[in-house]
Design an enzyme around this catalytic site. Structure first.
Site, mmCIF file in Angstrom:
data_model
loop_
_atom_site.group_PDB
_atom_site.id
_atom_site.type_symbol
_atom_site.label_atom_id
_atom_site.label_comp_id
_atom_site.label_asym_id
_atom_site.label_seq_id
_atom_site.Cartn_x
_atom_site.Cartn_y
_atom_site.Cartn_z
ATOM 1 N N HIS A 113 41.305 18.797 39.652
ATOM 2 C CA HIS A 113 41.227 17.449 40.220
ATOM 3 C C HIS A 113 42.113 17.315 41.459
ATOM 4 O O HIS A 113 43.023 18.122 41.684
ATOM 5 C CB HIS A 113 41.640 16.420 39.171
ATOM 6 C CG HIS A 113 43.019 16.634 38.647
ATOM 7 N ND1 HIS A 113 43.307 17.599 37.693
ATOM 8 C CD2 HIS A 113 44.202 16.034 38.931
ATOM 9 C CE1 HIS A 113 44.603 17.564 37.420
ATOM 10 N NE2 HIS A 113 45.167 16.628 38.165
ATOM 11 N N TYR A 122 49.120 16.615 51.636
ATOM 12 C CA TYR A 122 48.254 17.481 50.832
ATOM 13 C C TYR A 122 48.855 18.877 50.698
ATOM 14 O O TYR A 122 48.932 19.446 49.610
ATOM 15 C CB TYR A 122 46.876 17.548 51.478
ATOM 16 C CG TYR A 122 45.912 18.513 50.854
ATOM 17 C CD1 TYR A 122 45.195 18.176 49.707
ATOM 18 C CD2 TYR A 122 45.686 19.769 51.423
ATOM 19 C CE1 TYR A 122 44.285 19.056 49.142
ATOM 20 C CE2 TYR A 122 44.787 20.656 50.868
ATOM 21 C CZ TYR A 122 44.089 20.295 49.724
ATOM 22 O OH TYR A 122 43.196 21.183 49.165
ATOM 23 N N SER A 123 49.295 19.439 51.828
ATOM 24 C CA SER A 123 49.870 20.784 51.823
ATOM 25 C C SER A 123 51.111 20.843 50.946
ATOM 26 O O SER A 123 51.331 21.824 50.227
ATOM 27 C CB SER A 123 50.203 21.206 53.255
ATOM 28 O OG SER A 123 50.602 22.561 53.319
ATOM 29 N N LYS A 169 50.164 21.330 47.356
ATOM 30 C CA LYS A 169 49.624 22.658 47.064
ATOM 31 C C LYS A 169 50.714 23.727 47.075
ATOM 32 O O LYS A 169 50.688 24.671 46.277
ATOM 33 C CB LYS A 169 48.508 23.005 48.060
ATOM 34 C CG LYS A 169 47.298 22.087 47.964
ATOM 35 C CD LYS A 169 46.700 22.106 46.569
ATOM 36 C CE LYS A 169 45.439 21.280 46.481
ATOM 37 N NZ LYS A 169 44.837 21.308 45.126
ATOM 38 N N ILE A 180 35.402 24.758 51.791
ATOM 39 C CA ILE A 180 34.256 24.813 50.877
ATOM 40 C C ILE A 180 33.375 23.588 51.123
ATOM 41 O O ILE A 180 33.884 22.504 51.424
ATOM 42 C CB ILE A 180 34.726 24.829 49.405
ATOM 43 C CG1 ILE A 180 35.834 25.888 49.212
ATOM 44 C CG2 ILE A 180 33.548 25.085 48.472
ATOM 45 C CD1 ILE A 180 35.435 27.293 49.504
#
Length: 292
Positions: free
Chosen positions: A120, A183-184, A187, A218
């Site tokens: 998610h 976001y980075s 991660k 993707i």
């Protein structure tokens, strides 16, 4: 990215040869038959495609995502495709109660768990960092803390089954590019936590594998909508990506790089010439389309 690869691949070809042409591991769909699997973020994109692949492999599925109506349709399709069983629990992974609810359902229904696929993600714009610390905090809760919470809750059952944890991450968690700061950060956090946890499990001789999936661009709806105006590359297919993730988890691999050539080239370039890599990444974007 296209410009980046055209420059880097001739230079790095010899160094990448071993990486590209190493013998493939044996994978059989029967490895997942009858396995008890939780997939998060399963109502669309890569998570939805993983659910369909696992259904064809006759696994037992417990799916979760925020959107109940879409989850219902995915579960119906999974049963049509041959899933041993399929059910869902809808809810936000930012909720502190959802991990226990999912694991309680797995315990009551299956009596255990064989594979946890953490997939998610919270929404974040592809843009300059605005200084919104609240957004960073919220994204960390969804993209990182909830992963830790669900994996922690699942570990007792996974220890018993000698199962697997599959963490879907991103090249943004290995190489920090522009326009993805919040976001980075999430991660990179996933890489740090689960790579450390993997070593602790090995030290304690706990046979639970952790597979970190490092994904490039993707063709999910959310990714294309977020970055297609800035990144000119052609995204890789989500159906193939989903299958590669399942294969890597079943084979208990340490990391998956997909698309293999693009991600592998960038990771090698980072270790050899990080400033050159960063420069080429910046030049590959349509900067005039980036909103502030």
């Amino acid at each position: 990215m296209g410009l980046l690869l055209r420059i880097l691949i001739p230079v790095l070809g010899a160094a990448l040869a071993f990486y590209f042409y190493s013998a493939p591991e044996n994978f059989s769909e029967e490895m997942l038959r009858g396995k008890r699997v939780i997939v998060t973020g399963a109502s669309s994109g890569i998570g939805e495609q993983m659910a369909y692949h696992l259904a064809r492999m006759e696994a037992h599925l417990l799916l979760t995502a925020r959107t109940e109506a879409r989850l219902q349709k995915v579960v119906e399709r999974c049963l049509e495709l041959g899933a041993a069983s399929a059910r869902y629990i809808s809810g936000s992974m930012a909720s502190a109660s959802l991990p226990e609810e999912l694991l309680r359902e797995a315990e009551n229904t299956w009596g255990g768990l064989d594979m946890l696929i953490l997939n998610h993600i919270g929404q974040s714009s592809f843009t300059f960092f605005s200084g919104d610390v609240g957004h960073v905090r919220h994204l960390m809760e969804t993209n990182f803390i909830s992963y830790v919470a669900l994996a922690t809750a699942a570990l007792p059952m996974l220890r018993e089954s000698q199962g697997s944890i599959v963490v879907v991450s991103s090249i943004a968690g290995k190489i920090a590019g522009p326009f993805t700061a919040p976001y980075s950060a999430t991660k990179f956090a996933l890489d740090g936590f689960f790579s450390s946890l993997r070593q602790e499990l090995i030290i304690d001789k706990v046979n639970v594998s952790i597979t970190l999936c490092i994904l490039g661009y993707i063709n999910t709806e959310s990714a294309v909508r977020a970055v297609s105006h800035v990144i000119p590359d052609t995204p890789a297919p989500k159906e193939e990506c989903a299958l590669e993730i399942i294969r890597a988890g079943a084979l208990r691999r340490r990391e998956l790089h997909y698309p293999r050539r693009a991600v592998g080239s960038m990771l090698l370039a980072r270790s050899i010439a990080p400033e050159l890599l960063e420069s080429l990444v910046r030049r590959s974007y349509r900067l005039e389309n980036v909103r502030r």
